[in-house]
Design an enzyme around this catalytic site. Structure first.
Site, PDB file in Angstrom:
ATOM      1  N   HIS A 479     -23.640  -1.906   7.091  1.00 24.78           N
ATOM      2  CA  HIS A 479     -22.766  -2.971   7.046  1.00 24.78           C
ATOM      3  C   HIS A 479     -21.826  -3.022   8.460  1.00 24.78           C
ATOM      4  O   HIS A 479     -20.973  -2.804   8.673  1.00 24.78           O
ATOM      5  CB  HIS A 479     -21.614  -2.464   6.014  1.00 24.78           C
ATOM      6  CG  HIS A 479     -22.156  -2.558   4.667  1.00 24.78           C
ATOM      7  ND1 HIS A 479     -22.506  -1.360   4.049  1.00 24.78           N
ATOM      8  CD2 HIS A 479     -22.440  -3.710   3.814  1.00 24.78           C
ATOM      9  CE1 HIS A 479     -23.084  -1.813   2.738  1.00 24.78           C
ATOM     10  NE2 HIS A 479     -22.936  -2.871   2.630  1.00 24.78           N
ATOM     11  N   HIS A 483     -25.843  -6.940  10.171  1.00 27.04           N
ATOM     12  CA  HIS A 483     -26.126  -7.337   8.822  1.00 27.04           C
ATOM     13  C   HIS A 483     -25.365  -8.888   8.608  1.00 27.04           C
ATOM     14  O   HIS A 483     -25.841  -9.570   7.916  1.00 27.04           O
ATOM     15  CB  HIS A 483     -25.461  -6.262   7.765  1.00 27.04           C
ATOM     16  CG  HIS A 483     -25.230  -6.651   6.401  1.00 27.04           C
ATOM     17  ND1 HIS A 483     -26.260  -6.937   5.641  1.00 27.04           N
ATOM     18  CD2 HIS A 483     -23.999  -6.915   5.855  1.00 27.04           C
ATOM     19  CE1 HIS A 483     -25.751  -7.346   4.390  1.00 27.04           C
ATOM     20  NE2 HIS A 483     -24.470  -7.217   4.539  1.00 27.04           N
ATOM     21  N   HIS A 519     -17.738 -11.685   4.836  1.00 29.53           N
ATOM     22  CA  HIS A 519     -17.986 -11.054   3.415  1.00 29.53           C
ATOM     23  C   HIS A 519     -18.008  -9.665   3.513  1.00 29.53           C
ATOM     24  O   HIS A 519     -17.815  -8.869   2.407  1.00 29.53           O
ATOM     25  CB  HIS A 519     -19.443 -11.563   2.904  1.00 29.53           C
ATOM     26  CG  HIS A 519     -20.612 -10.607   3.401  1.00 29.53           C
ATOM     27  ND1 HIS A 519     -21.122 -10.763   4.691  1.00 29.53           N
ATOM     28  CD2 HIS A 519     -21.244  -9.825   2.855  1.00 29.53           C
ATOM     29  CE1 HIS A 519     -22.138  -9.921   4.683  1.00 29.53           C
ATOM     30  NE2 HIS A 519     -22.124  -9.472   3.780  1.00 29.53           N
ATOM     31  N   ASP A 520     -18.163  -8.731   4.713  1.00 26.84           N
ATOM     32  CA  ASP A 520     -17.947  -7.445   4.879  1.00 26.84           C
ATOM     33  C   ASP A 520     -17.056  -7.186   5.847  1.00 26.84           C
ATOM     34  O   ASP A 520     -17.177  -6.250   6.673  1.00 26.84           O
ATOM     35  CB  ASP A 520     -19.231  -6.805   5.162  1.00 26.84           C
ATOM     36  CG  ASP A 520     -20.162  -6.601   3.938  1.00 26.84           C
ATOM     37  OD1 ASP A 520     -19.392  -6.276   2.825  1.00 26.84           O
ATOM     38  OD2 ASP A 520     -21.329  -6.617   3.872  1.00 26.84           O
ATOM     39  N   ASP A 656     -26.782 -11.673   0.507  1.00 25.37           N
ATOM     40  CA  ASP A 656     -26.405 -10.376   1.091  1.00 25.37           C
ATOM     41  C   ASP A 656     -27.356  -9.170   0.848  1.00 25.37           C
ATOM     42  O   ASP A 656     -27.511  -8.269   1.355  1.00 25.37           O
ATOM     43  CB  ASP A 656     -25.260 -10.095  -0.191  1.00 25.37           C
ATOM     44  CG  ASP A 656     -24.234  -8.804   0.385  1.00 25.37           C
ATOM     45  OD1 ASP A 656     -24.356  -8.648   1.694  1.00 25.37           O
ATOM     46  OD2 ASP A 656     -23.556  -8.113  -0.482  1.00 25.37           O
TER      47      ASP A 656
END
Length: 780
Positions: A479, A483, A519-520, A656
């Site tokens: 992550h 990514h 998103h992360d 994802d």
């Protein structure tokens, strides 16, 4: 009662003191005996003793005619003595008269007296007993089984209770001593011991016996409370019915598998909602459901999660092929929305507050400013055209280079020009950008799509915003910013080539790309279960509900609303609110605990689009086939706003895990990096005092490279197949997914090394795994 007590004896006589060898005080053991009379005579005591030896569960021993009580269990006889208010002698007739011989009486062996026995069968009497048990033993008339007693009363309505019990006692003598039956049983309703106003079901079983003292014939009686027995019978019956239903269902599935040619071992991933809709559709089409289908649906409706596969727990935790050991447990923990204790998992002692606080940190707004400057300078020098920077670049007071206009270097552009391909290599982009793939790719896409001009976002401000967000992606094995870049490209390709311009307008495009970008953000390198298990501050803040996803959103918007990164400062409140809501929905959807809920809802959209496409078939009256419009466009008119929102949520879910359809060597590299991150989490769990590490996170055991077949079959393929059915232009990725699954299946079935199948390229950073030291090699 015999007692033993240590005592000190003083003043012993000389002869006794000499014998004991003690001139003064002497310790001794004092033995005392105390008796309490439970029986009136020695014979009764001896009789009770002998009965306990030969028949330890006996309640009463009567003379052969039942008139004299020879001995009894004190506990059993106490109730009857109180009931008859101290009557001097109890007989079998007295005991039986307490029960109700008019209602609810049965003889399980069908050997009751003809004058008293009702014509009802023993099954009906048993049902009556079960009904009484269901009433909780309450007094009153009761329902089922009443007919039995009424029939018996009608058979001899003038016989009194005393006469009935006398007839019954004579019949018992005849059955045991003349007909020589092994035993005689009668079941009846009697007052409860604690509350005579309420009732219970009791069974008396009697045998021909002998008085152990006089050796004369006697009747041995055992009294059993049927309330618990009937309850147990009902439970066993329910289990038997369940097993029968399961067996019938398996027979139906076997028949269907033979008829439809389903491959052996295929997974049933249909949810209860799917099965219900399919059955109703078939019924509306004129096909009557079979008994097996109805039974299957009835069973499915008892599950707690109607959108998850009916047998998810059974499938993943039954140690079947493909889900052995920790593989199934890992998938179940990842997908199970109920955060209770998972079967087979161990608890963890609560850590101290200091260890919990180490896990959490506040927003990246507090990152070291020097590191931020280094990120900015390095990126500018590596990624962008120096000639263009000379014209369009500026320096602030601190000498930090900023780009008011962004122009990309040739080497970077060569990689960026592959952004429209389904199979993108984010690792290559990381290499040519000097470690800044997300900022470079995002800036390129926003410029290319004209989104900066549309939403009046200054290029320099947007560039600085991207740098700030990218700096918030820690150097986790998986992550991380690479990514993130991979997800951004996957989301872009799904929006443009999957949805098309009819569905992906400017607002949805900017929402989808920004959702992928953040998103992360500030990912902690562990999963939600870890944060919840160790009471991390983030889990406590968000009440254990998607703590990571909630943090990504909140921390990123903190940046987005802070100068100089407030990229929507020129956007109206209404538009910003709409974009923000869409981003929140999409990022929250990436929590795998919500997977089946989202997929189940999306399948309804899939069916809706399919139905609309069929109703507007592209055939003319002359039979000429008219080519369909742009892929994914037909059927969109049938979608509601909430449907479109769900489509974008599922798109980000697909993005994802987009590495699943990457070229095989790139895909392998992603899986190995995720395995590294999982092992690192296992190490942290051990450091924090975990009794047992999470499944597939112990580097001394097999990792997730051993679980890919299950992950593909349960999660990846069903998700992408559903998505490509609704949006057919996405179908090219299915072939790549199936190719990667086939490689993992080959490794699993033939017990091969990863390097024997994937043939990793060491130059690209792929790590061959040896059979004995695969996990350590990855970390090294």
């Amino acid at each position: 009662t015999i007692g033993f007590r240590r005592v000190l004896v003083r003043g012993l006589p000389a002869d006794l003191a000499g014998a004991l060898g003690a001139k003064e005080a002497k310790e001794a053991c004092l033995v005392s005996a105390e008796s309490a009379r439970l029986f009136d005579s020695l014979y009764q005591s001896l009789r009770a003793l002998e009965m306990l030896k030969s028949s330890p569960i006996f309640s009463f021993l009567f003379s052969h005619d039942g008139r004299t009580l020879l001995t009894a269990n004190p506990c059993a006889v106490t109730f009857y003595e109180k009931y008859f208010k101290g009557k001097e002698s109890l007989s079998l007739q007295h005991i039986l008269s307490v029960g109700n011989l008019d209602d609810f009486v049965s003889y399980p062996d069908n050997n009751g007296p003809p004058d008293l026995q009702a014509p009802a069968s023993s099954e009906e009497a048993t049902a009556a007993a079960a009904a009484a048990a269901g009433e909780g033993g309450e007094g009153g008339e009761g329902g089922a089984g009443g007919g039995s007693g009424e029939a018996g009363a009608q058979a001899n309505p003038v016989v009194s209770m005393e006469e009935k019990t006398a007839i019954l006692c004579k019949h018992i003598q005849h059955v045991l001593f003349v007909e020589k039956f092994e035993s005689f049983r009668i079941q009846m309703r009697m007052p409860k011991r604690q509350n005579p106003n309420k009732y219970r079901w009791v069974e008396f079983e009697m045998w021909a016996a002998k008085d152990p003292i006089t050796k004369r014939p006697a009747i041995l009686v055992n009294q059993t409370n049927l309330q618990e027995t009937k309850k147990l019978e009902l439970e066993l019956k329910d289990k038997h019915d369940d097993l029968k239903t399961q067996n019938q269902q398996l027979q139906v599935e076997l028949h269907e598998a033979k008829m439809t040619g389903k491959p052996k071992g295929s997974l049933d991933l249909d949810s209860t909602v799917d099965k219900t809709i399919s059955l109703l559709d078939a019924f509306m089409a004129g096909k009557a459901p079979s008994e097996g289908e109805i039974r299957e649906l009835k069973q499915a409706l008892t599950t707690s999660n109607l959108r998850a596969p009916n047998r998810l727990e059974e499938m993943l935790l039954s140690n079947k092929k493909g889900f052995e050991g920790e593989v199934g447990l890992s998938l179940f923990e990842m997908l199970n929305p109920w955060r209770g204790k998972v079967p087979g998992s161990l608890g963890t002692p609560r850590g101290d507050s200091s260890s919990m606080k180490k896990m959490s940190r506040s927003s990246t707004m507090e990152l070291d400013i020097i590191n931020d400057n280094m990120l900015h300078t390095d990126l500018f020098e590596v990624c962008f055209d120096p000639a263009a920077a000379t014209v369009a670049g500026t320096e602030d007071e601190q000498g930090k280079k900023s780009a008011s206009k962004v122009a990309f270097a040739t080497a970077v552009l060569e990689v960026l020009e592959t952004v429209d391909d389904w199979f993108f290599d984010a690792f290559e982009l990381e290499r040519v950008t000097g470690g800044h793939p997300m900022t470079t790719l995002s800036a390129y896409l926003f410029k290319r799509l004209n989104l900066l001009e549309t939403f009046e976002i200054p290029e320099r401000q947007f560039f600085d915003f991207l740098l700030k967000i990218e700096s918030g992606y820690p150097n986790n094995a998986y992550h991380n910013r690479v990514h993130c870049a991979n997800v951004v490209q996957s989301m872009y390709i799904l929006l443009t080539r999957g949805f098309g311009p009819k569905l992906a307008g400017d607002k949805t495009m900017v929402s989808g790309l920004l959702a992928a970008i953040i998103h992360d953000y500030e990912h902690k390198g562990v999963n939600n279960d870890f944060l919840i298990r160790f009471q991390d501050e983030t889990a406590l803040k968000y009440n254990d509900r998607s703590p990571l996803e909630n943090h990504h959103i909140a921390a990123a918007f903190e940046v987005m609303l802070t100068k100089p990164f407030d990229i929507f400062s020129n956007t109206s409140v209404e538009v910003f609110t709409e974009i923000r809501k869409a981003i929140i929905d999409m990022v929250l959807a990436t929590d795998m605990k919500l997977h089946f809920n989202l997929l189940g809802r999306f399948r309804l959209i899939e069916k809706k689009v399919q139905a609309h496409q069929l109703s507007e078939n592209h055939h003319t009256g002359g039979g000429t086939v008219v080519p369909p419009p742009e892929p994914g466009a037909e059927g969109l008119e049938a979608l509601l706003p909430e449907d479109i929102s769900l489509c974008f949520q599922v798109a980000l879910k697909c993005a994802d895990i987009g590495h699943a359809y990457c070229e095989s060597n790139v895909h392998l590299r992603w899986v190995q990096k995720l395995e590294q991150e999982f092992f690192a989490q296992g190490d942290r769990e051990a450091e924090m005092g975990a009794v047992q590490k999470s499944p597939l996170m112990d580097r001394d055991k097999a990792g997730i490279t051993k679980s890919q077949c299950g992950f593909f079959k349960v999660v990846v393929l069903p998700l992408f197949k559903s998505f490509s059915t609704a949006f057919p232009s996405v179908s090219p990725v299915i072939e790549s997914i199936e190719t990667n699954l086939a490689l993992w299946a080959k490794i699993e079935e033939e017990q091969l090394e990863i390097s024997e199948v994937f043939q990793p390229k060491n130059a690209a950073g792929l790590i061959p795994q040896s059979r004995h030291h695969s996990h350590k090699a990855i970390v090294d």
